[in-house]
Write a protein that holds these residues in place. Structure first.
Motif, PDB file in Angstrom:
ATOM      1  N   ASN A  78      93.444  43.073  39.309  1.00 30.46           N
ATOM      2  CA  ASN A  78      94.274  44.267  39.142  1.00 30.46           C
ATOM      3  C   ASN A  78      95.707  43.978  39.576  1.00 30.46           C
ATOM      4  O   ASN A  78      96.661  44.406  38.914  1.00 30.46           O
ATOM      5  N   ASP A  79      95.852  43.276  40.700  1.00 32.81           N
ATOM      6  CA  ASP A  79      97.191  42.935  41.190  1.00 32.81           C
ATOM      7  C   ASP A  79      97.903  42.009  40.218  1.00 32.81           C
ATOM      8  O   ASP A  79      99.107  42.157  39.973  1.00 32.81           O
ATOM      9  N   LEU A  80      97.167  41.068  39.652  1.00 37.04           N
ATOM     10  CA  LEU A  80      97.760  40.152  38.677  1.00 37.04           C
ATOM     11  C   LEU A  80      98.194  40.915  37.427  1.00 37.04           C
ATOM     12  O   LEU A  80      99.274  40.669  36.885  1.00 37.04           O
ATOM     13  N   LEU A  81      97.393  41.864  37.013  1.00 38.96           N
ATOM     14  CA  LEU A  81      97.745  42.690  35.862  1.00 38.96           C
ATOM     15  C   LEU A  81      98.994  43.522  36.146  1.00 38.96           C
ATOM     16  O   LEU A  81      99.881  43.633  35.298  1.00 38.96           O
ATOM     17  N   ASP A  82      99.103  44.079  37.348  1.00 41.69           N
ATOM     18  CA  ASP A  82     100.313  44.817  37.734  1.00 41.69           C
ATOM     19  C   ASP A  82     101.535  43.897  37.706  1.00 41.69           C
ATOM     20  O   ASP A  82     102.615  44.295  37.279  1.00 41.69           O
ATOM     21  N   PHE A  83     101.337  42.680  38.177  1.00 42.25           N
ATOM     22  CA  PHE A  83     102.408  41.691  38.152  1.00 42.25           C
ATOM     23  C   PHE A  83     102.867  41.445  36.712  1.00 42.25           C
ATOM     24  O   PHE A  83     104.057  41.481  36.407  1.00 42.25           O
ATOM     25  N   TYR A  84     101.905  41.212  35.811  1.00 38.51           N
ATOM     26  CA  TYR A  84     102.250  40.965  34.416  1.00 38.51           C
ATOM     27  C   TYR A  84     102.928  42.180  33.784  1.00 38.51           C
ATOM     28  O   TYR A  84     103.823  42.028  32.948  1.00 38.51           O
ATOM     29  N   GLY A  85     102.530  43.384  34.177  1.00 41.24           N
ATOM     30  CA  GLY A  85     103.177  44.589  33.669  1.00 41.24           C
ATOM     31  C   GLY A  85     104.633  44.653  34.087  1.00 41.24           C
ATOM     32  O   GLY A  85     105.517  44.972  33.284  1.00 41.24           O
ATOM     33  N   SER A  86     104.910  44.323  35.336  1.00 40.61           N
ATOM     34  CA  SER A  86     106.285  44.300  35.829  1.00 40.61           C
ATOM     35  C   SER A  86     107.079  43.183  35.156  1.00 40.61           C
ATOM     36  O   SER A  86     108.246  43.363  34.782  1.00 40.61           O
ATOM     37  N   LEU A  87     106.446  42.042  34.980  1.00 41.21           N
ATOM     38  CA  LEU A  87     107.087  40.919  34.300  1.00 41.21           C
ATOM     39  C   LEU A  87     107.429  41.296  32.853  1.00 41.21           C
ATOM     40  O   LEU A  87     108.538  41.019  32.370  1.00 41.21           O
ATOM     41  N   GLN A 114      86.255  41.873  35.264  1.00 39.28           N
ATOM     42  CA  GLN A 114      86.744  41.580  36.614  1.00 39.28           C
ATOM     43  C   GLN A 114      87.621  42.708  37.155  1.00 39.28           C
ATOM     44  O   GLN A 114      88.005  42.697  38.316  1.00 39.28           O
ATOM     45  N   LEU A 115      87.964  43.666  36.293  1.00 37.86           N
ATOM     46  CA  LEU A 115      88.857  44.754  36.693  1.00 37.86           C
ATOM     47  C   LEU A 115      88.061  45.982  37.107  1.00 37.86           C
ATOM     48  O   LEU A 115      86.985  46.244  36.573  1.00 37.86           O
ATOM     49  N   ASN A 116      88.604  46.739  38.047  1.00 40.59           N
ATOM     50  CA  ASN A 116      88.010  48.034  38.337  1.00 40.59           C
ATOM     51  C   ASN A 116      88.531  49.029  37.303  1.00 40.59           C
ATOM     52  O   ASN A 116      89.259  48.675  36.377  1.00 40.59           O
ATOM     53  N   TRP A 117      88.174  50.287  37.450  1.00 40.97           N
ATOM     54  CA  TRP A 117      88.550  51.304  36.463  1.00 40.97           C
ATOM     55  C   TRP A 117      90.067  51.371  36.290  1.00 40.97           C
ATOM     56  O   TRP A 117      90.572  51.419  35.175  1.00 40.97           O
ATOM     57  N   ASP A 118      90.808  51.393  37.396  1.00 45.79           N
ATOM     58  CA  ASP A 118      92.273  51.447  37.313  1.00 45.79           C
ATOM     59  C   ASP A 118      92.825  50.244  36.561  1.00 45.79           C
ATOM     60  O   ASP A 118      93.754  50.367  35.759  1.00 45.79           O
ATOM     61  N   GLY A 119      92.273  49.084  36.831  1.00 44.73           N
ATOM     62  CA  GLY A 119      92.727  47.873  36.155  1.00 44.73           C
ATOM     63  C   GLY A 119      92.454  47.904  34.668  1.00 44.73           C
ATOM     64  O   GLY A 119      93.285  47.470  33.866  1.00 44.73           O
ATOM     65  N   ARG A 120      91.305  48.428  34.287  1.00 44.26           N
ATOM     66  CA  ARG A 120      90.983  48.523  32.859  1.00 44.26           C
ATOM     67  C   ARG A 120      91.951  49.458  32.143  1.00 44.26           C
ATOM     68  O   ARG A 120      92.401  49.178  31.035  1.00 44.26           O
ATOM     69  N   LEU A 121      92.256  50.586  32.782  1.00 47.30           N
ATOM     70  CA  LEU A 121      93.220  51.518  32.196  1.00 47.30           C
ATOM     71  C   LEU A 121      94.600  50.877  32.107  1.00 47.30           C
ATOM     72  O   LEU A 121      95.298  51.017  31.102  1.00 47.30           O
ATOM     73  N   SER A 122      94.980  50.164  33.157  1.00 45.16           N
ATOM     74  CA  SER A 122      96.272  49.494  33.174  1.00 45.16           C
ATOM     75  C   SER A 122      96.352  48.443  32.059  1.00 45.16           C
ATOM     76  O   SER A 122      97.365  48.335  31.357  1.00 45.16           O
ATOM     77  N   GLN A 123      95.287  47.702  31.873  1.00 49.89           N
ATOM     78  CA  GLN A 123      95.264  46.686  30.820  1.00 49.89           C
ATOM     79  C   GLN A 123      95.448  47.334  29.449  1.00 49.89           C
ATOM     80  O   GLN A 123      96.241  46.862  28.623  1.00 49.89           O
ATOM     81  N   GLN A 124      94.762  48.439  29.213  1.00 52.69           N
ATOM     82  CA  GLN A 124      94.902  49.142  27.936  1.00 52.69           C
ATOM     83  C   GLN A 124      96.311  49.712  27.778  1.00 52.69           C
ATOM     84  O   GLN A 124      96.878  49.700  26.681  1.00 52.69           O
ATOM     85  N   PHE A 125      96.863  50.214  28.881  1.00 55.48           N
ATOM     86  CA  PHE A 125      98.219  50.758  28.850  1.00 55.48           C
ATOM     87  C   PHE A 125      99.216  49.687  28.430  1.00 55.48           C
ATOM     88  O   PHE A 125     100.024  49.891  27.516  1.00 55.48           O
ATOM     89  N   TRP A 126      99.165  48.517  29.067  1.00 54.28           N
ATOM     90  CA  TRP A 126     100.127  47.458  28.745  1.00 54.28           C
ATOM     91  C   TRP A 126      99.918  46.917  27.342  1.00 54.28           C
ATOM     92  O   TRP A 126     100.882  46.584  26.644  1.00 54.28           O
ATOM     93  N   LEU A 127      98.673  46.848  26.890  1.00 50.78           N
ATOM     94  CA  LEU A 127      98.437  46.418  25.512  1.00 50.78           C
ATOM     95  C   LEU A 127      98.964  47.470  24.532  1.00 50.78           C
ATOM     96  O   LEU A 127      99.461  47.125  23.451  1.00 50.78           O
ATOM     97  N   GLY A 128      98.900  48.733  24.918  1.00 55.01           N
ATOM     98  CA  GLY A 128      99.475  49.788  24.091  1.00 55.01           C
ATOM     99  C   GLY A 128     100.984  49.649  23.977  1.00 55.01           C
ATOM    100  O   GLY A 128     101.546  49.710  22.874  1.00 55.01           O
TER     101      GLY A 128
END
Length: 186
Positions: A78-87, A114-128
């Motif tokens: 999740n933290d790595l995904l947040d990092f990629y979102g900021s990047l 490997q993601l929790n619920w928040d991470g899954r939503l975040s991943q979909q958000f960034w792909l959107g």
């Protein structure tokens, strides 16, 4: 401290010690991993976009050190995904669209199991958001609508920033697409 539409962010005397510590630390604690995305726009403003490559490598390595072959017990994915979102946002803010487009592989390389619920939503958000700029506009909006519907069911809302990011990025993606289309026709 979250920036989604500003090209540069300054450092204050209050934040300077934390900034220096995070830049100099070889490894980051689990709590520090959550702060590392804040470094991205600051480093890009001070040292340029090229300085983000070693930071990205360090972040991935630090996250990997907390994972096992079988699981992610501390949810550092999740933290790595947040990092990629900021990047991703920083690359967009600096108009480095090719690098931003290439970040899709980073978003999709993270196993959603490997993601929790928040991470899954975040991943979909960034792909959107990615799709709004570089992919299928309708798919991007569909993904963002699904995340937004889930967010609006929470009272009070958990993350109002998502709505603000979506609004800003949708407008900027439209502008990007229009200018990109006009360059193709020249």
């Amino acid at each position: 401290m979250l920036s989604y539409d500003h090209r540069s962010i300054g450092i204050t005397t209050t934040t300077q010690p934390a900034f220096d510590h995070l830049r100099q630390a070889k490894t980051w604690t689990l709590q520090e991993l959550k702060l590392v995305p804040v470094l991205i726009p600051i480093i890009a403003s001070i040292d340029g976009l090229a300085a983000l490559t070693p930071l990205t490598t360090r972040m991935a390595a630090n996250c990997a050190s907390y994972q096992t072959a079988w699981s992610d017990p501390f949810h550092v994915s999740n933290d790595l995904l947040d990092f990629y979102g900021s990047l991703f946002q920083t690359k967009l803010n600096f108009h480095d669209f090719q690098s931003a487009q290439n970040l899709k592989t980073k978003f999709t390389a993270i196993d959603s199991h490997q993601l929790n619920w928040d991470g899954r939503l975040s991943q979909q958000f960034w792909l959107g958001i990615w799709n709004l700029y570089f992919g299928d506009w309708q798919i991007g909006n569909q993904l963002l609508d699904e995340v937004s519907v889930l967010e609006t069911h929470h009272h009070p809302r958990i993350d109002n920033t998502l709505f603000a990011i979506r609004n800003v990025r949708t407008k900027q993606a439209q502008t990007y697409r229009q200018s990109h289309q006009s360059h193709k026709h020249l």
